[in-house]
Scaffold this motif. Structure first.
Motif, PDB file in Angstrom:
ATOM      1  N   SER A   3       1.066  30.101  24.714  1.00 44.51           N
ATOM      2  CA  SER A   3       0.784  30.214  26.139  1.00 44.51           C
ATOM      3  C   SER A   3       1.833  31.073  26.830  1.00 44.51           C
ATOM      4  CB  SER A   3       0.753  28.812  26.753  1.00 44.51           C
ATOM      5  OG  SER A   3       0.572  28.891  28.150  1.00 44.51           O
ATOM      6  N   VAL A   4       1.400  31.908  27.754  1.00 46.65           N
ATOM      7  CA  VAL A   4       2.291  32.788  28.509  1.00 46.65           C
ATOM      8  C   VAL A   4       2.349  32.319  29.957  1.00 46.65           C
ATOM      9  CG1 VAL A   4       2.630  35.145  29.344  1.00 46.65           C
ATOM     10  CG2 VAL A   4       1.836  34.755  27.009  1.00 46.65           C
ATOM     11  N   LYS A   5       3.558  32.294  30.529  1.00 49.98           N
ATOM     12  CA  LYS A   5       3.748  31.883  31.922  1.00 49.98           C
ATOM     13  C   LYS A   5       3.476  33.078  32.834  1.00 49.98           C
ATOM     14  CE  LYS A   5       7.575  29.711  32.676  1.00 49.98           C
ATOM     15  NZ  LYS A   5       9.034  29.413  32.594  1.00 49.98           N
ATOM     16  N   ILE A   6       2.541  32.927  33.769  1.00 44.20           N
ATOM     17  CA  ILE A   6       2.089  34.052  34.594  1.00 44.20           C
ATOM     18  C   ILE A   6       2.183  33.717  36.083  1.00 44.20           C
ATOM     19  CG2 ILE A   6       0.130  35.553  35.141  1.00 44.20           C
ATOM     20  CD1 ILE A   6      -0.841  35.115  32.252  1.00 44.20           C
ATOM     21  N   LEU A   7       2.710  34.644  36.856  1.00 46.01           N
ATOM     22  CA  LEU A   7       2.762  34.546  38.317  1.00 46.01           C
ATOM     23  C   LEU A   7       1.681  35.440  38.901  1.00 46.01           C
ATOM     24  CD1 LEU A   7       4.105  33.854  41.093  1.00 46.01           C
ATOM     25  CD2 LEU A   7       5.601  35.849  40.698  1.00 46.01           C
ATOM     26  N   ASN A  47      11.224  29.680  38.979  1.00 44.63           N
ATOM     27  CA  ASN A  47      10.507  29.499  37.715  1.00 44.63           C
ATOM     28  C   ASN A  47      10.087  30.861  37.176  1.00 44.63           C
ATOM     29  OD1 ASN A  47       9.155  28.462  35.529  1.00 44.63           O
ATOM     30  ND2 ASN A  47       7.492  27.525  36.706  1.00 44.63           N
ATOM     31  N   PRO A  48      10.976  31.575  36.500  1.00 47.35           N
ATOM     32  CA  PRO A  48      10.694  32.942  36.048  1.00 47.35           C
ATOM     33  C   PRO A  48       9.460  33.021  35.146  1.00 47.35           C
ATOM     34  CG  PRO A  48      13.020  32.412  35.774  1.00 47.35           C
ATOM     35  CD  PRO A  48      12.321  31.126  36.099  1.00 47.35           C
ATOM     36  N   PRO A  49       8.506  33.888  35.500  1.00 48.02           N
ATOM     37  CA  PRO A  49       7.322  34.071  34.654  1.00 48.02           C
ATOM     38  C   PRO A  49       7.606  35.057  33.541  1.00 48.02           C
ATOM     39  CG  PRO A  49       7.146  35.453  36.585  1.00 48.02           C
ATOM     40  CD  PRO A  49       8.433  34.689  36.732  1.00 48.02           C
ATOM     41  N   GLU A  50       6.700  35.117  32.581  1.00 46.70           N
ATOM     42  CA  GLU A  50       6.793  36.115  31.516  1.00 46.70           C
ATOM     43  C   GLU A  50       5.952  37.341  31.831  1.00 46.70           C
ATOM     44  OE1 GLU A  50       6.844  34.049  27.406  1.00 46.70           O
ATOM     45  OE2 GLU A  50       5.796  32.665  28.748  1.00 46.70           O
ATOM     46  N   LEU A  51       5.034  37.188  32.790  1.00 48.14           N
ATOM     47  CA  LEU A  51       4.118  38.266  33.161  1.00 48.14           C
ATOM     48  C   LEU A  51       3.667  38.041  34.604  1.00 48.14           C
ATOM     49  CD1 LEU A  51       2.320  40.712  32.254  1.00 48.14           C
ATOM     50  CD2 LEU A  51       0.636  39.039  31.489  1.00 48.14           C
ATOM     51  N   ILE A  52       3.429  39.129  35.321  1.00 46.44           N
ATOM     52  CA  ILE A  52       2.991  39.038  36.716  1.00 46.44           C
ATOM     53  C   ILE A  52       1.681  39.781  36.899  1.00 46.44           C
ATOM     54  CG2 ILE A  52       3.537  39.641  39.113  1.00 46.44           C
ATOM     55  CD1 ILE A  52       6.502  39.439  38.393  1.00 46.44           C
ATOM     56  N   PHE A  53       0.729  39.140  37.591  1.00 48.62           N
ATOM     57  CA  PHE A  53      -0.458  39.808  38.106  1.00 48.62           C
ATOM     58  C   PHE A  53      -0.190  40.044  39.585  1.00 48.62           C
ATOM     59  CE2 PHE A  53      -2.930  38.791  34.379  1.00 48.62           C
ATOM     60  CZ  PHE A  53      -4.006  39.659  34.418  1.00 48.62           C
ATOM     61  N   THR A 115      -7.645  43.180  29.756  1.00 53.50           N
ATOM     62  CA  THR A 115      -6.324  43.717  30.113  1.00 53.50           C
ATOM     63  C   THR A 115      -5.235  42.721  29.785  1.00 53.50           C
ATOM     64  OG1 THR A 115      -7.294  45.021  31.905  1.00 53.50           O
ATOM     65  CG2 THR A 115      -4.918  44.683  31.973  1.00 53.50           C
ATOM     66  N   LEU A 116      -5.473  41.443  30.074  1.00 54.91           N
ATOM     67  CA  LEU A 116      -4.479  40.416  29.782  1.00 54.91           C
ATOM     68  C   LEU A 116      -4.236  40.279  28.282  1.00 54.91           C
ATOM     69  CD1 LEU A 116      -2.612  38.134  30.608  1.00 54.91           C
ATOM     70  CD2 LEU A 116      -4.593  36.612  30.698  1.00 54.91           C
ATOM     71  N   LEU A 117      -5.301  40.214  27.504  1.00 54.12           N
ATOM     72  CA  LEU A 117      -5.155  40.048  26.060  1.00 54.12           C
ATOM     73  C   LEU A 117      -4.440  41.239  25.421  1.00 54.12           C
ATOM     74  CD1 LEU A 117      -8.607  38.471  25.091  1.00 54.12           C
ATOM     75  CD2 LEU A 117      -6.390  37.327  25.304  1.00 54.12           C
ATOM     76  N   LEU A 118      -4.778  42.447  25.857  1.00 55.80           N
ATOM     77  CA  LEU A 118      -4.121  43.632  25.315  1.00 55.80           C
ATOM     78  C   LEU A 118      -2.644  43.676  25.712  1.00 55.80           C
ATOM     79  CD1 LEU A 118      -6.876  46.360  25.887  1.00 55.80           C
ATOM     80  CD2 LEU A 118      -6.001  45.571  23.674  1.00 55.80           C
ATOM     81  N   SER A 119      -2.350  43.256  26.937  1.00 59.56           N
ATOM     82  CA  SER A 119      -0.966  43.255  27.421  1.00 59.56           C
ATOM     83  C   SER A 119      -0.117  42.251  26.652  1.00 59.56           C
ATOM     84  CB  SER A 119      -0.934  42.928  28.916  1.00 59.56           C
ATOM     85  OG  SER A 119      -1.607  43.930  29.662  1.00 59.56           O
ATOM     86  N   ILE A 120      -0.660  41.064  26.432  1.00 62.61           N
ATOM     87  CA  ILE A 120       0.072  40.039  25.694  1.00 62.61           C
ATOM     88  C   ILE A 120       0.280  40.472  24.243  1.00 62.61           C
ATOM     89  CG2 ILE A 120      -0.052  37.690  24.787  1.00 62.61           C
ATOM     90  CD1 ILE A 120      -1.399  36.893  27.420  1.00 62.61           C
TER      91      ILE A 120
END
Length: 229
Positions: A3-7, A47-53, A115-120
Protein backbone atom coordinates in the motif's frame (compact mmCIF):
# COMPACT_ATOMS: atom_id res chain seq x y z
CA UNK A 1 1.66 -4.69 -4.16
CA UNK A 2 2.41 -2.78 -0.94
CA UNK A 3 0.00 0.00 0.00
CA UNK A 4 1.18 3.52 -0.85
CA UNK A 5 0.35 6.58 1.28
CA UNK A 6 -1.24 9.25 -0.93
CA UNK A 7 -2.22 12.88 -0.32
CA UNK A 8 -4.98 14.46 -2.44
CA UNK A 9 -4.90 18.23 -3.07
CA UNK A 10 -8.20 19.19 -4.67
CA UNK A 11 -10.68 22.01 -3.99
CA UNK A 12 -13.70 20.25 -5.53
CA UNK A 13 -15.01 17.96 -2.79
CA UNK A 14 -16.90 15.61 -5.12
CA UNK A 15 -13.85 15.17 -7.36
CA UNK A 16 -11.57 14.59 -4.35
CA UNK A 17 -13.86 11.91 -2.91
CA UNK A 18 -14.12 10.21 -6.30
CA UNK A 19 -10.32 10.05 -6.56
CA UNK A 20 -10.12 8.74 -3.00
CA UNK A 21 -12.60 5.96 -3.79
CA UNK A 22 -10.59 4.88 -6.84
CA UNK A 23 -7.33 4.91 -4.87
CA UNK A 24 -8.82 2.95 -1.97
CA UNK A 25 -10.29 0.37 -4.34
CA UNK A 26 -6.78 -0.20 -5.69
CA UNK A 27 -5.60 -1.01 -2.16
CA UNK A 28 -3.80 2.23 -1.37
CA UNK A 29 -4.21 4.64 1.54
CA UNK A 30 -5.37 8.26 1.23
CA UNK A 31 -3.76 9.93 4.25
CA UNK A 32 -5.53 13.27 3.79
CA UNK A 33 -7.58 15.48 1.46
CA UNK A 34 -6.75 19.21 1.45
CA UNK A 35 -7.78 22.12 -0.74
CA UNK A 36 -5.22 24.90 -0.19
CA UNK A 37 -1.56 25.78 0.30
CA UNK A 38 -1.53 26.09 4.10
CA UNK A 39 -3.38 22.83 4.77
CA UNK A 40 -1.21 20.94 2.27
CA UNK A 41 2.02 22.05 3.96
CA UNK A 42 0.65 21.18 7.42
CA UNK A 43 -0.55 17.77 6.22
CA UNK A 44 2.81 16.85 4.68
CA UNK A 45 4.66 17.80 7.87
CA UNK A 46 2.22 15.87 10.08
CA UNK A 47 1.92 12.72 7.97
CA UNK A 48 4.30 12.67 4.98
CA UNK A 49 2.81 10.88 1.95
CA UNK A 50 4.72 8.79 -0.55
CA UNK A 51 2.80 10.26 -3.50
CA UNK A 52 0.61 13.31 -4.13
CA UNK A 53 -2.38 13.78 -6.42
CA UNK A 54 -2.70 17.54 -6.93
CA UNK A 55 -5.06 19.67 -8.95
CA UNK A 56 -3.24 22.64 -10.47
CA UNK A 57 -6.03 25.21 -10.50
CA UNK A 58 -7.25 25.57 -6.91
CA UNK A 59 -9.02 28.88 -7.48
CA UNK A 60 -6.65 30.61 -5.06
CA UNK A 61 -3.54 32.78 -5.12
CA UNK A 62 -1.21 29.77 -4.89
CA UNK A 63 -1.94 26.89 -7.23
CA UNK A 64 -1.02 23.22 -7.08
CA UNK A 65 2.37 23.76 -8.70
CA UNK A 66 3.25 26.39 -6.07
CA UNK A 67 2.35 23.88 -3.37
CA UNK A 68 4.51 21.13 -4.85
CA UNK A 69 7.44 23.53 -5.31
CA UNK A 70 7.23 24.47 -1.62
CA UNK A 71 7.00 20.83 -0.50
CA UNK A 72 9.95 19.83 -2.67
CA UNK A 73 12.17 22.43 -1.02
CA UNK A 74 12.30 20.08 1.96
CA UNK A 75 11.68 16.64 0.46
CA UNK A 76 11.07 15.28 -3.02
CA UNK A 77 7.61 13.73 -2.92
CA UNK A 78 6.44 12.50 -6.36
CA UNK A 79 3.32 14.14 -7.78
CA UNK A 80 0.61 13.36 -10.32
CA UNK A 81 -1.12 16.51 -11.56
CA UNK A 82 -4.82 16.88 -12.33
CA UNK A 83 -5.87 19.88 -14.37
CA UNK A 84 -8.28 21.29 -16.91
CA UNK A 85 -5.46 23.39 -18.31
CA UNK A 86 -3.05 22.16 -20.99
CA UNK A 87 -1.43 25.44 -22.09
CA UNK A 88 2.31 25.47 -22.71
CA UNK A 89 3.16 27.78 -19.80
CA UNK A 90 1.33 25.58 -17.26
CA UNK A 91 2.92 22.40 -18.62
CA UNK A 92 6.42 23.91 -18.47
CA UNK A 93 5.88 25.02 -14.86
CA UNK A 94 4.64 21.54 -13.97
CA UNK A 95 7.59 19.83 -15.71
CA UNK A 96 10.05 21.64 -13.45
CA UNK A 97 8.68 19.65 -10.48
CA UNK A 98 9.34 16.31 -12.25
CA UNK A 99 5.78 14.93 -12.09
CA UNK A 100 5.09 11.23 -12.56
CA UNK A 101 1.91 11.94 -14.51
CA UNK A 102 -0.40 14.61 -15.88
CA UNK A 103 -4.14 13.88 -16.09
CA UNK A 104 -6.50 16.23 -17.91
CA UNK A 105 -10.00 16.92 -16.59
CA UNK A 106 -12.61 15.66 -17.10
CA UNK A 107 -11.01 12.30 -16.42
CA UNK A 108 -12.29 8.75 -16.32
CA UNK A 109 -11.71 6.15 -13.62
CA UNK A 110 -9.32 4.33 -15.95
CA UNK A 111 -7.20 7.49 -16.33
CA UNK A 112 -6.60 7.60 -12.57
CA UNK A 113 -6.08 3.85 -12.31
CA UNK A 114 -3.60 3.48 -15.17
CA UNK A 115 -1.58 6.58 -14.24
CA UNK A 116 -1.41 5.56 -10.59
CA UNK A 117 -0.37 1.98 -11.31
CA UNK A 118 2.31 3.04 -13.79
CA UNK A 119 3.63 5.68 -11.38
CA UNK A 120 3.86 3.23 -8.48
CA UNK A 121 5.57 0.67 -10.71
CA UNK A 122 8.12 3.30 -11.72
CA UNK A 123 8.78 4.20 -8.07
CA UNK A 124 9.08 0.57 -6.95
CA UNK A 125 11.45 -0.45 -9.76
CA UNK A 126 13.72 2.59 -9.62
CA UNK A 127 17.07 0.98 -8.75
CA UNK A 128 20.77 1.54 -9.22
CA UNK A 129 22.16 0.33 -12.58
CA UNK A 130 25.85 -0.49 -12.28
CA UNK A 131 26.30 -0.37 -16.08
CA UNK A 132 24.97 3.18 -16.47
CA UNK A 133 27.81 5.56 -17.34
CA UNK A 134 25.97 8.55 -15.86
CA UNK A 135 26.33 7.07 -12.34
CA UNK A 136 29.08 8.61 -10.22
CA UNK A 137 30.54 6.55 -7.37
CA UNK A 138 30.73 8.81 -4.33
CA UNK A 139 32.10 6.27 -1.87
CA UNK A 140 30.65 4.52 1.19
CA UNK A 141 28.17 2.73 -1.13
CA UNK A 142 26.64 6.02 -2.34
CA UNK A 143 26.11 6.61 -6.07
CA UNK A 144 24.67 9.57 -7.95
CA UNK A 145 22.83 9.40 -11.28
CA UNK A 146 23.86 12.71 -12.84
CA UNK A 147 21.51 12.39 -15.80
CA UNK A 148 18.36 11.96 -13.72
CA UNK A 149 19.64 13.56 -10.49
CA UNK A 150 18.93 10.52 -8.30
CA UNK A 151 21.02 9.63 -5.25
CA UNK A 152 21.38 5.95 -4.30
CA UNK A 153 22.67 4.20 -1.22
CA UNK A 154 23.60 0.74 -2.50
CA UNK A 155 20.52 -0.01 -4.66
CA UNK A 156 18.01 2.16 -2.79
CA UNK A 157 17.09 5.67 -4.03
CA UNK A 158 17.24 8.48 -1.45
CA UNK A 159 14.70 11.29 -1.64
CA UNK A 160 16.19 14.73 -2.31
CA UNK A 161 14.53 18.12 -2.52
CA UNK A 162 14.99 20.15 -5.71
CA UNK A 163 17.61 22.38 -4.07
CA UNK A 164 19.43 19.34 -2.64
CA UNK A 165 19.55 17.81 -6.13
CA UNK A 166 20.96 21.00 -7.63
CA UNK A 167 23.56 21.33 -4.87
CA UNK A 168 24.73 17.73 -5.20
CA UNK A 169 24.87 17.97 -9.00
CA UNK A 170 27.08 21.07 -8.79
CA UNK A 171 29.44 19.40 -6.32
CA UNK A 172 29.64 16.12 -8.25
CA UNK A 173 30.32 17.93 -11.54
CA UNK A 174 33.12 19.91 -9.82
CA UNK A 175 34.96 16.55 -9.45
CA UNK A 176 36.49 17.22 -6.04
CA UNK A 177 37.26 20.90 -6.60
CA UNK A 178 36.12 23.39 -3.97
CA UNK A 179 32.93 25.25 -4.93
CA UNK A 180 32.65 28.61 -3.18
CA UNK A 181 29.68 29.48 -1.00
CA UNK A 182 29.17 32.67 -3.04
CA UNK A 183 28.89 30.68 -6.28
CA UNK A 184 26.42 28.25 -4.73
CA UNK A 185 24.25 31.11 -3.46
CA UNK A 186 24.26 32.73 -6.89
CA UNK A 187 23.32 29.52 -8.74
CA UNK A 188 20.81 28.14 -6.25
CA UNK A 189 19.05 31.42 -5.46
CA UNK A 190 19.52 33.60 -8.56
CA UNK A 191 16.44 35.78 -8.01
CA UNK A 192 16.83 36.95 -4.42
CA UNK A 193 19.47 37.44 -1.70
CA UNK A 194 19.45 34.91 1.12
CA UNK A 195 20.62 34.86 4.73
CA UNK A 196 23.89 33.15 5.66
CA UNK A 197 22.01 30.37 7.41
CA UNK A 198 19.94 29.36 4.35
CA UNK A 199 22.84 27.77 2.45
CA UNK A 200 24.32 26.28 5.61
CA UNK A 201 20.97 24.61 6.36
CA UNK A 202 20.76 23.20 2.82
CA UNK A 203 24.29 21.76 3.02
CA UNK A 204 23.53 20.30 6.46
CA UNK A 205 20.34 18.60 5.19
CA UNK A 206 22.21 17.05 2.27
CA UNK A 207 25.07 15.91 4.51
CA UNK A 208 22.61 14.15 6.84
CA UNK A 209 21.28 12.16 3.87
CA UNK A 210 24.87 11.15 3.11
CA UNK A 211 25.39 10.10 6.75
CA UNK A 212 27.72 13.10 7.25
CA UNK A 213 30.16 11.68 4.71
CA UNK A 214 31.15 12.61 1.14
CA UNK A 215 30.79 16.43 1.48
CA UNK A 216 33.60 18.42 3.11
CA UNK A 217 33.13 22.08 4.07
CA UNK A 218 35.99 24.56 4.18
CA UNK A 219 35.24 27.32 6.67
CA UNK A 220 34.36 30.69 5.06
CA UNK A 221 35.32 29.38 1.62
CA UNK A 222 33.11 26.62 0.21
CA UNK A 223 32.58 22.87 0.04
CA UNK A 224 33.52 19.90 -2.12
CA UNK A 225 32.98 16.22 -2.72
CA UNK A 226 35.55 14.06 -0.99
CA UNK A 227 35.34 10.65 -2.62
CA UNK A 228 36.37 7.57 -0.68
CA UNK A 229 36.67 3.90 -1.69
Amino acid sequence: MNSVKILIIEDEAIVALDIKRIINNLGHNVVDIVSNFEDAIKSVKKNPPELIFSDINLGKEKDGINIIEEIQKEDFIPVIYLTAYSDEETIQRAIRTNPLGYILKPFKKEDIKSTLLLSIYKLKTQTYDNNNNSYEKLGFDYFYDLENEILFFKSEPIKLSLKEKKLLTILVEAKGQIVSFKYLEYVLWPDAPISDSTLRTLIYRLRTKLNYKIIDTISSIGCKISKSP
